[in-house]
Every structure is written in C-alpha cells, then in structure tokens.
Design a protein around this motif. Sequence first.
Motif, PDB file in Angstrom:
ATOM      1  N   GLU A 125       0.821  -1.221   0.000  1.00 30.82           N
ATOM      2  CA  GLU A 125       0.000   0.000   0.000  1.00 30.82           C
ATOM      3  C   GLU A 125       0.850   1.265   0.000  1.00 30.82           C
ATOM      4  N   ARG A 126       1.959   1.222   0.713  1.00 26.51           N
ATOM      5  CA  ARG A 126       2.801   2.414   0.837  1.00 26.51           C
ATOM      6  C   ARG A 126       4.035   2.386  -0.064  1.00 26.51           C
ATOM      7  N   CYS A 127       4.280   1.268  -0.731  1.00 29.85           N
ATOM      8  CA  CYS A 127       5.376   1.121  -1.698  1.00 29.85           C
ATOM      9  C   CYS A 127       6.761   1.200  -1.072  1.00 29.85           C
ATOM     10  N   ILE A 128       6.868   0.926   0.228  1.00 32.77           N
ATOM     11  CA  ILE A 128       8.168   0.927   0.875  1.00 32.77           C
ATOM     12  C   ILE A 128       8.959  -0.295   0.426  1.00 32.77           C
ATOM     13  N   LEU A 207      10.817   6.593   5.344  1.00 33.70           N
ATOM     14  CA  LEU A 207      11.040   5.309   4.676  1.00 33.70           C
ATOM     15  C   LEU A 207      10.818   5.423   3.170  1.00 33.70           C
ATOM     16  N   SER A 208       9.919   6.311   2.766  1.00 30.47           N
ATOM     17  CA  SER A 208       9.676   6.527   1.332  1.00 30.47           C
ATOM     18  C   SER A 208      10.906   7.131   0.667  1.00 30.47           C
ATOM     19  N   PHE A 209      11.545   8.079   1.348  1.00 27.07           N
ATOM     20  CA  PHE A 209      12.738   8.725   0.797  1.00 27.07           C
ATOM     21  C   PHE A 209      13.865   7.709   0.602  1.00 27.07           C
ATOM     22  N   SER A 224      21.965  10.567   7.750  1.00 25.25           N
ATOM     23  CA  SER A 224      21.050  10.147   8.806  1.00 25.25           C
ATOM     24  C   SER A 224      19.661  10.692   8.505  1.00 25.25           C
ATOM     25  N   TYR A 225      18.633  10.083   9.135  1.00 20.43           N
ATOM     26  CA  TYR A 225      17.246  10.386   8.797  1.00 20.43           C
ATOM     27  C   TYR A 225      16.418  10.484  10.078  1.00 20.43           C
ATOM     28  N   GLU A 289       6.609  16.258  -6.477  1.00 22.09           N
ATOM     29  CA  GLU A 289       5.193  16.100  -6.825  1.00 22.09           C
ATOM     30  C   GLU A 289       4.468  15.494  -5.630  1.00 22.09           C
ATOM     31  N   GLY A 290       3.168  15.765  -5.546  1.00 25.69           N
ATOM     32  CA  GLY A 290       2.366  15.202  -4.468  1.00 25.69           C
ATOM     33  C   GLY A 290       2.467  16.010  -3.188  1.00 25.69           C
ATOM     34  N   LYS A 291       1.651  15.626  -2.214  1.00 29.81           N
ATOM     35  CA  LYS A 291       1.623  16.346  -0.940  1.00 29.81           C
ATOM     36  C   LYS A 291       2.839  16.034  -0.088  1.00 29.81           C
ATOM     37  N   ASP A 292       3.265  14.773  -0.084  1.00 28.85           N
ATOM     38  CA  ASP A 292       4.368  14.381   0.784  1.00 28.85           C
ATOM     39  C   ASP A 292       5.283  13.393   0.052  1.00 28.85           C
ATOM     40  N   VAL A 293       6.326  12.939   0.733  1.00 21.11           N
ATOM     41  CA  VAL A 293       7.320  12.077   0.088  1.00 21.11           C
ATOM     42  C   VAL A 293       6.714  10.730  -0.293  1.00 21.11           C
ATOM     43  N   ASN A 294       5.765  10.227   0.512  1.00 19.14           N
ATOM     44  CA  ASN A 294       5.138   8.965   0.144  1.00 19.14           C
ATOM     45  C   ASN A 294       4.310   9.107  -1.125  1.00 19.14           C
ATOM     46  N   ASP A 295       3.613  10.238  -1.284  1.00 21.79           N
ATOM     47  CA  ASP A 295       2.901  10.500  -2.542  1.00 21.79           C
ATOM     48  C   ASP A 295       3.872  10.469  -3.721  1.00 21.79           C
ATOM     49  N   TYR A 296       5.026  11.097  -3.540  1.00 24.29           N
ATOM     50  CA  TYR A 296       6.011  11.157  -4.614  1.00 24.29           C
ATOM     51  C   TYR A 296       6.543   9.769  -4.956  1.00 24.29           C
TER      52      TYR A 296
END
Length: 303
Positions: A125-128, A207-209, A224-225, A289-296
């Motif tokens: 669902e989140r593509c991680i 995690l998306s980044f 680091s993140y 693009e998108g609202k947040d990094v997961n959208d991108y």
Amino acid sequence: MTQIRKSDIAKIKELDLLTYFKNYGPDELIRNGRNESYYLRHHDSLKLSNGMWYWWSRGIGGKTALDYLIKVEGFTFKDAAIYLKDLIQNHPPTKHYPSRKPNLPFRLPERNDSEYKVFDYLVNERCIDPNLVKELIKNGKLYEGKFTHDAIFVGFDEDHIPRFACRRSTVTNHKQDCHGSNKEYSFNISKSDNEVLHVFESVIDLLSFISIAMMYDIDYSSASYLSLSGISGNDQRISIALMSYLDRHPYINHIVLHLDNDPAGRASSSSIIQALKNRYDIKDKPPQEGKDVNDYLKILKKF
C-alpha cells in the motif's frame, strides 16, 4: 562602587537559567511537550532542557543565568553579576531540578506473533522497499502490534533503550504517539558520525525517501534520517525531536528538510531555516510532486 566577592560569584554561578526564570520570570517560560523542557516567550528559538540552555538562532548556549544575561541580553560581566547578586540576596531562589522522565510511564505496545499485515501494508500500500521493511523488523525499529495490527515504529536512546514509539494503523488513517513516549527520541535511522541529516514529518515519509534512493541504487548510509512525528501548523517553534537530535549528534552540519507541500509544512520549514541557518548548511527540498514524500514515491512507482 559595588564590590563583588569571590563567594558572591560562586553563588551567582550556581543559579541555572531554569531556576532563574522559575523564580523571577515564570511568565517567560513556555513548556514544550510532556518533558521538562521550555522555550522563552521572547526568544522562541532558545530552549531550556536537562539543566542547559541553547539559543539555536545564534548557535550559543550555556547553563547559568549569568551566561544568559551576558550572551543573550548583552549585559557586561560586572553588571550581570551585580544584578544577580542583589536578586539572590533580596529574594533567595528556590532551586528547580529538571526532570528527565516523561510524566506518563512508557511501555511498548504488545507485539503480535507475526509482522504479516504490517509488511503487506508498508510494501503493497505504501510502496516501501521490502528489504528496508525486513531490516527495520530485524533490528527492532518496527513490529506489528497485537490485536490492532498497527505498525509500531520505535525510537531508542543512546543506550539502545526504547524511549519512543508511534503507531500507524494498517486499515485506517489513524496515527498517534504511544503513551509516555519521549519525543526527544523520535524515530530515526542514524550513524553517529554522519554529517548530513534528512528531516521528515512522518516515519512513512522517511522510509519513502530511502526507498526512492534504493530504487536508483543510491547509497543512503552516508546520511542520517529523522522523523519529527508530526508538526503543528499553529506552532512556529522548532520541534523538540529535531532540537534534541542535534544536541546528541554534534557531527551534523548539513540539514535537508523534506516536509510536506502544504501550508503547515511550508511554514515549519521556514521556521526551522530561520532558526538554524547561522549554524547549519540547511536546504529546503519538499517532494517534487504530491503532498508528501510517500505520494512522490507512489508517483514514481506509478501506483
């Protein structure tokens, strides 16, 4: 001419800044979260925590009220010493001892027997990246909560003791920090000597980044993140998660912000840059693009 004896100086130097404001200017203190840390009303990038103070916008800090009056308010040493000497003599202060512990007891949610639902949610669902999810589960930073099947993300202190956890539902949009969590140890993926810190609003964005980096075979281990575990659109002060992280990681000298493409995210990024620009090389890089990094990430995956 007023004389200041060595014994007076010794007493003056015992007066820490939190005790000073608790006794002589309590209205100046703005409490930050559940822990015993504060900002100042008229210097909102100055933080008091664990008996110390740090003025983030100027890159200076200390412990005592004497340090504060000289470095922040512009007193000469003599004027500050005389002022504090008279204050202590006429109104002896009550010592205030900061607490390092959250007011609520912290306990990790009970763990499920498997991570199947969490793995399915994050990967499908989140593509991680699935290998990233497996690694987090292996090192204890992620697990599936019992009964709720929420994703539980864990933050550790310097001794690798869990101090923070946040839950993300795998079936609804519900998310929250677990009771008693210490936001100073918000979820992060770090190495102690890294110089670059990437900052995100949520763990999913973090995690998306990294997943995007893995898509393009980019080595993400040299940085680091940090997840801020949310921001408030009405609070323009810097997150305690970021300030505490920087306190504990002195090697950091480059910060890259990846906050959301919405009014709250843009305002928070501006506040962080304004407060830290004199001490760090800081860049604002919201998702393209998108609202947040997961959208991108989903856009790149054409999800």
